[in-house]
Design a protein around this motif. Sequence first.
Motif, PDB file in Angstrom:
ATOM      1  N   THR A  59      45.312  46.833 -34.815  1.00 38.04           N
ATOM      2  CA  THR A  59      46.118  45.582 -34.406  1.00 38.04           C
ATOM      3  C   THR A  59      47.059  45.115 -35.611  1.00 38.04           C
ATOM      4  OG1 THR A  59      44.325  44.910 -32.869  1.00 38.04           O
ATOM      5  CG2 THR A  59      46.086  43.297 -33.712  1.00 38.04           C
ATOM      6  N   TYR A  60      46.227  45.195 -36.830  1.00 34.24           N
ATOM      7  CA  TYR A  60      47.034  44.887 -37.957  1.00 34.24           C
ATOM      8  C   TYR A  60      48.197  45.943 -38.172  1.00 34.24           C
ATOM      9  CZ  TYR A  60      48.070  43.782 -43.169  1.00 34.24           C
ATOM     10  OH  TYR A  60      48.439  43.499 -44.016  1.00 34.24           O
ATOM     11  N   THR A  61      47.886  47.012 -38.079  1.00 38.78           N
ATOM     12  CA  THR A  61      49.058  48.164 -38.235  1.00 38.78           C
ATOM     13  C   THR A  61      50.152  47.716 -37.368  1.00 38.78           C
ATOM     14  OG1 THR A  61      47.121  49.497 -39.171  1.00 38.78           O
ATOM     15  CG2 THR A  61      49.242  50.496 -38.298  1.00 38.78           C
ATOM     16  N   GLN A  62      49.828  47.712 -36.194  1.00 39.02           N
ATOM     17  CA  GLN A  62      50.761  47.401 -35.231  1.00 39.02           C
ATOM     18  C   GLN A  62      51.617  46.183 -35.479  1.00 39.02           C
ATOM     19  OE1 GLN A  62      48.973  47.007 -31.232  1.00 39.02           O
ATOM     20  NE2 GLN A  62      48.178  49.087 -31.411  1.00 39.02           N
ATOM     21  N   GLU A  63      51.163  45.120 -36.147  1.00 39.48           N
ATOM     22  CA  GLU A  63      51.810  43.699 -36.406  1.00 39.48           C
ATOM     23  C   GLU A  63      52.725  44.253 -37.577  1.00 39.48           C
ATOM     24  OE1 GLU A  63      49.894  40.115 -36.754  1.00 39.48           O
ATOM     25  OE2 GLU A  63      48.551  40.591 -34.659  1.00 39.48           O
ATOM     26  N   VAL A  64      52.251  45.036 -38.506  1.00 40.25           N
ATOM     27  CA  VAL A  64      52.996  45.409 -39.624  1.00 40.25           C
ATOM     28  C   VAL A  64      54.150  46.138 -39.607  1.00 40.25           C
ATOM     29  CG1 VAL A  64      52.885  46.440 -41.989  1.00 40.25           C
ATOM     30  CG2 VAL A  64      51.016  44.846 -41.394  1.00 40.25           C
ATOM     31  N   LYS A  65      53.946  47.152 -38.459  1.00 40.92           N
ATOM     32  CA  LYS A  65      54.978  47.906 -38.311  1.00 40.92           C
ATOM     33  C   LYS A  65      56.062  47.469 -37.287  1.00 40.92           C
ATOM     34  CE  LYS A  65      52.449  52.259 -38.711  1.00 40.92           C
ATOM     35  NZ  LYS A  65      53.113  53.398 -38.685  1.00 40.92           N
ATOM     36  N   SER A  66      55.821  46.224 -36.569  1.00 38.69           N
ATOM     37  CA  SER A  66      56.795  45.699 -35.956  1.00 38.69           C
ATOM     38  C   SER A  66      57.225  44.398 -36.731  1.00 38.69           C
ATOM     39  CB  SER A  66      56.146  45.062 -34.628  1.00 38.69           C
ATOM     40  OG  SER A  66      55.172  43.963 -34.752  1.00 38.69           O
ATOM     41  N   ALA A  67      57.101  44.095 -37.799  1.00 38.38           N
ATOM     42  CA  ALA A  67      57.258  43.177 -38.645  1.00 38.38           C
ATOM     43  C   ALA A  67      58.794  43.227 -39.311  1.00 38.38           C
ATOM     44  CB  ALA A  67      56.389  42.713 -39.609  1.00 38.38           C
ATOM     45  N   PRO A 113      60.325  49.865 -45.756  1.00 40.05           N
ATOM     46  CA  PRO A 113      59.206  50.822 -45.719  1.00 40.05           C
ATOM     47  C   PRO A 113      58.213  50.993 -46.762  1.00 40.05           C
ATOM     48  CG  PRO A 113      61.525  51.806 -45.103  1.00 40.05           C
ATOM     49  CD  PRO A 113      61.526  50.289 -45.609  1.00 40.05           C
ATOM     50  N   SER A 114      58.814  50.427 -48.147  1.00 45.66           N
ATOM     51  CA  SER A 114      57.829  50.496 -49.240  1.00 45.66           C
ATOM     52  C   SER A 114      56.884  49.488 -48.914  1.00 45.66           C
ATOM     53  CB  SER A 114      58.512  50.512 -50.526  1.00 45.66           C
ATOM     54  OG  SER A 114      59.225  49.255 -50.531  1.00 45.66           O
ATOM     55  N   THR A 115      57.264  48.177 -48.555  1.00 45.54           N
ATOM     56  CA  THR A 115      56.637  47.101 -48.316  1.00 45.54           C
ATOM     57  C   THR A 115      55.487  47.308 -47.230  1.00 45.54           C
ATOM     58  OG1 THR A 115      58.323  45.548 -49.063  1.00 45.54           O
ATOM     59  CG2 THR A 115      56.330  44.430 -47.769  1.00 45.54           C
ATOM     60  N   GLU A 116      55.832  48.002 -46.182  1.00 43.51           N
ATOM     61  CA  GLU A 116      54.956  48.231 -45.055  1.00 43.51           C
ATOM     62  C   GLU A 116      53.769  49.214 -45.395  1.00 43.51           C
ATOM     63  OE1 GLU A 116      55.600  51.365 -41.252  1.00 43.51           O
ATOM     64  OE2 GLU A 116      56.804  49.469 -41.238  1.00 43.51           O
ATOM     65  N   LYS A 117      54.261  50.013 -46.436  1.00 45.32           N
ATOM     66  CA  LYS A 117      53.397  51.059 -46.952  1.00 45.32           C
ATOM     67  C   LYS A 117      52.465  50.459 -47.537  1.00 45.32           C
ATOM     68  CE  LYS A 117      53.105  55.439 -49.776  1.00 45.32           C
ATOM     69  NZ  LYS A 117      53.630  56.155 -50.476  1.00 45.32           N
ATOM     70  N   THR A 118      52.663  49.496 -48.339  1.00 42.42           N
ATOM     71  CA  THR A 118      51.743  48.876 -49.348  1.00 42.42           C
ATOM     72  C   THR A 118      50.736  48.016 -48.561  1.00 42.42           C
ATOM     73  OG1 THR A 118      53.513  48.847 -51.215  1.00 42.42           O
ATOM     74  CG2 THR A 118      51.631  47.010 -51.226  1.00 42.42           C
ATOM     75  N   TYR A 119      51.237  47.293 -47.618  1.00 40.34           N
ATOM     76  CA  TYR A 119      50.511  46.529 -46.802  1.00 40.34           C
ATOM     77  C   TYR A 119      49.395  47.335 -46.013  1.00 40.34           C
ATOM     78  CZ  TYR A 119      53.080  42.139 -46.585  1.00 40.34           C
ATOM     79  OH  TYR A 119      53.825  40.881 -47.064  1.00 40.34           O
ATOM     80  N   LEU A 120      49.992  48.333 -45.521  1.00 39.08           N
ATOM     81  CA  LEU A 120      49.084  49.503 -44.728  1.00 39.08           C
ATOM     82  C   LEU A 120      47.897  49.997 -45.645  1.00 39.08           C
ATOM     83  CD1 LEU A 120      51.279  50.885 -42.127  1.00 39.08           C
ATOM     84  CD2 LEU A 120      49.540  48.865 -41.991  1.00 39.08           C
ATOM     85  N   LEU A 121      48.295  50.573 -46.709  1.00 36.74           N
ATOM     86  CA  LEU A 121      47.610  51.343 -47.890  1.00 36.74           C
ATOM     87  C   LEU A 121      46.205  50.269 -48.248  1.00 36.74           C
ATOM     88  CD1 LEU A 121      47.018  53.602 -49.540  1.00 36.74           C
ATOM     89  CD2 LEU A 121      48.425  52.704 -51.221  1.00 36.74           C
ATOM     90  N   HIS A 122      46.497  48.949 -48.544  1.00 37.60           N
ATOM     91  CA  HIS A 122      45.787  48.101 -48.853  1.00 37.60           C
ATOM     92  C   HIS A 122      44.572  47.787 -47.979  1.00 37.60           C
ATOM     93  CE1 HIS A 122      47.153  47.370 -52.935  1.00 37.60           C
ATOM     94  NE2 HIS A 122      48.317  47.951 -52.729  1.00 37.60           N
ATOM     95  N   ALA A 123      45.111  47.490 -46.708  1.00 41.57           N
ATOM     96  CA  ALA A 123      44.323  47.371 -45.742  1.00 41.57           C
ATOM     97  C   ALA A 123      43.329  48.586 -45.062  1.00 41.57           C
ATOM     98  CB  ALA A 123      44.917  46.928 -44.335  1.00 41.57           C
ATOM     99  N   ASP A 124      43.897  49.726 -45.506  1.00 36.10           N
ATOM    100  CA  ASP A 124      43.032  50.887 -45.223  1.00 36.10           C
ATOM    101  C   ASP A 124      42.127  51.080 -46.179  1.00 36.10           C
ATOM    102  OD1 ASP A 124      42.862  53.380 -43.874  1.00 36.10           O
ATOM    103  OD2 ASP A 124      43.183  54.390 -45.896  1.00 36.10           O
ATOM    104  N   HIS A 125      42.474  50.758 -47.372  1.00 33.06           N
ATOM    105  CA  HIS A 125      41.581  50.918 -48.454  1.00 33.06           C
ATOM    106  C   HIS A 125      40.087  49.918 -48.170  1.00 33.06           C
ATOM    107  CE1 HIS A 125      44.383  52.961 -51.719  1.00 33.06           C
ATOM    108  NE2 HIS A 125      44.104  53.633 -50.615  1.00 33.06           N
ATOM    109  N   PHE A 126      40.701  48.959 -47.878  1.00 35.53           N
ATOM    110  CA  PHE A 126      39.536  47.540 -47.604  1.00 35.53           C
ATOM    111  C   PHE A 126      38.606  48.209 -46.557  1.00 35.53           C
ATOM    112  CE2 PHE A 126      37.843  44.180 -45.180  1.00 35.53           C
ATOM    113  CZ  PHE A 126      37.156  43.477 -46.147  1.00 35.53           C
ATOM    114  N   VAL A 127      39.186  48.754 -45.249  1.00 34.14           N
ATOM    115  CA  VAL A 127      38.447  49.102 -44.490  1.00 34.14           C
ATOM    116  C   VAL A 127      37.491  50.356 -44.691  1.00 34.14           C
ATOM    117  CG1 VAL A 127      38.143  50.163 -42.070  1.00 34.14           C
ATOM    118  CG2 VAL A 127      39.920  48.351 -42.539  1.00 34.14           C
TER     119      VAL A 127
END
Length: 61
Positions: free
Chosen positions: A17-25, A29-43
Amino acid sequence: MKVSPELMKHLNELLDTYTQEVKSAGLKPSTEKTYLLHADHFVRWCNGDFVPGTTLKKNNK
């Protein structure tokens, strides 16, 4: 850290869900990548698949 399978399933659903929200925000591209990378690392950390700083320690040797 290793969480229960039930919690891991819920975390993955939330990450999707978070990924979908980030991608539609409309982020850069570099900001999107950072948001998703850090969230993925946490999970991944919650699942026992990631250790913070591991890559940095390997690169500094």
